[in-house]
Enzyme design. Sequence first.
Site, PDB file in Angstrom:
ATOM      1  N   ASP A   1       0.863  -1.175   0.000  1.00 53.90           N
ATOM      2  CA  ASP A   1       0.000   0.000   0.000  1.00 53.90           C
ATOM      3  C   ASP A   1       0.908   1.236   0.000  1.00 53.90           C
ATOM      4  OD1 ASP A   1      -1.943   1.875   0.302  1.00 53.90           O
ATOM      5  OD2 ASP A   1      -2.745   1.086   2.183  1.00 53.90           O
TER       6      ASP A   1
ATOM      7  N   ASP B   1      -3.272   2.438  -5.877  1.00 57.07           N
ATOM      8  CA  ASP B   1      -2.057   2.452  -5.048  1.00 57.07           C
ATOM      9  C   ASP B   1      -1.932   1.276  -4.096  1.00 57.07           C
ATOM     10  OD1 ASP B   1      -3.940   3.117  -3.103  1.00 57.07           O
ATOM     11  OD2 ASP B   1      -2.483   4.346  -2.033  1.00 57.07           O
ATOM     12  N   GLU B   2      -2.658   0.205  -4.374  1.00 54.12           N
ATOM     13  CA  GLU B   2      -2.583  -0.974  -3.516  1.00 54.12           C
ATOM     14  C   GLU B   2      -2.542  -2.214  -4.380  1.00 54.12           C
ATOM     15  OE1 GLU B   2      -5.564  -1.758  -0.463  1.00 54.12           O
ATOM     16  OE2 GLU B   2      -5.799   0.417  -0.337  1.00 54.12           O
TER      17      GLU B   2
HETATM   18 MG   LIG Z   1      -2.537   3.979   0.162  1.00 51.58          MG
END
Ligand SMILES: [Mg+2]
Length: 399
Positions: free
Chosen positions: A11, A107-108
């Site tokens: 993350d 974003d993960e």
């Molecule tokens: Mg994040």
Amino acid sequence: MGDPRRILHIDMDAFFASVEVMRNPSLRGKPVVVGGDPEGTRGVVSSASYEARHFGVRSAMPIVQARKLCPQAIFIRGSHGLYGEVSRHIHEILERVAPLVQMASIDEAYIDITGSLKLFGGDEAIARKIKNDIRTETGLPCTVAVAANKLVSKVAANEVKPDGLLIIPLGGEQAYLAPLPLGKLPGMGPKTCQTLEAMGILTAGQLVTASMALLEPVFGHRMATVLRHTAQGFGSDELTLDHTPKSISRETTFPRDLTDWNEIETIAGQLAEHCAHTLREESLETRRVTLKVRYGDFETRTFAHTLAEPTTIDAHIIAAVRELIPKAKERRTRVRLIGVNLSSLSWNQHQMSLFTREKDEKWERVMKQVDTMRGKHGFDALRLARGAKPDKNKRGSGK
Ligand SMILES: [Mg+2]
């Protein structure tokens, strides 16, 4: 159940804000808030640096509220093309370690590193390599956790953010979760937590040892089992590779052909709301809204509108549909069917969770924020959807 797997969760820390800091180093160490419109008064926070979070600023919070909490923050509208590029770069870095990469949002990601353990020297070595490579090649910080499944790796990463690294050894899942408060577990929304807390169950460990005779009357057998399994650290280790749908659509055929465009517009608005709901459930946003019309003589036409910015918000989508109506009604004939289609989909910037059971409660929270925003700005989507007279409000719909 096959062989035990090792699932790595990564993350990015305050992703959009970190990208902005990376390209403008004078922002380092300052509260940075990304989101909102050009005037910086409407919209919600997409991302806040840890310095801004210190003041209580959070993702999905209305920008106006963020301004009150942290007026000294630097507010940036954001550059979505750039975030997408950086995200693709990160995806490439991850694919060098293992081919099974599931991007869970912009974003993960989850990576099944089982087959790469020997090659790279174990899970911790892989976690360090990923953090290093990302830092070196993109300049960005991230948090990485490895566990037996997606659920535990995600919880573990959340616990050690930012710039964290945590390995949960195989078989250690339940022991790791045991001391955590219930709210840290996926699927435990505020209501579920309150109910359990009222029963004296405050932690994952207490949920594991609570008797089913206590849980079942309250939650039912199925839900009680799911809650128990979550607390025990059972979760899926199957990755879903690129399941992004190409488009989301809803259409309806009228029982009798319609000629009243007010009525047609109302129904189009409702279809748009359904599409927007699905969009948020899938953690996506759209840039292209298409209205489909089948006329009484069976001729079918489509009218499309490209938005200036990607959106997940009903009112933006409804406004776009409404702009298309005049073109659709130029053909003066009865209407047999209408449909709304959302395309140019991408991961949504508010980074909502993948966890199904968490979705509804999260969605409600986001919509509550959106409604607060609408209330403050006289921006009433429900009224729009019910086909009230058009007003000047055409936010999100570029030329
Ligand atoms: Mg994040």
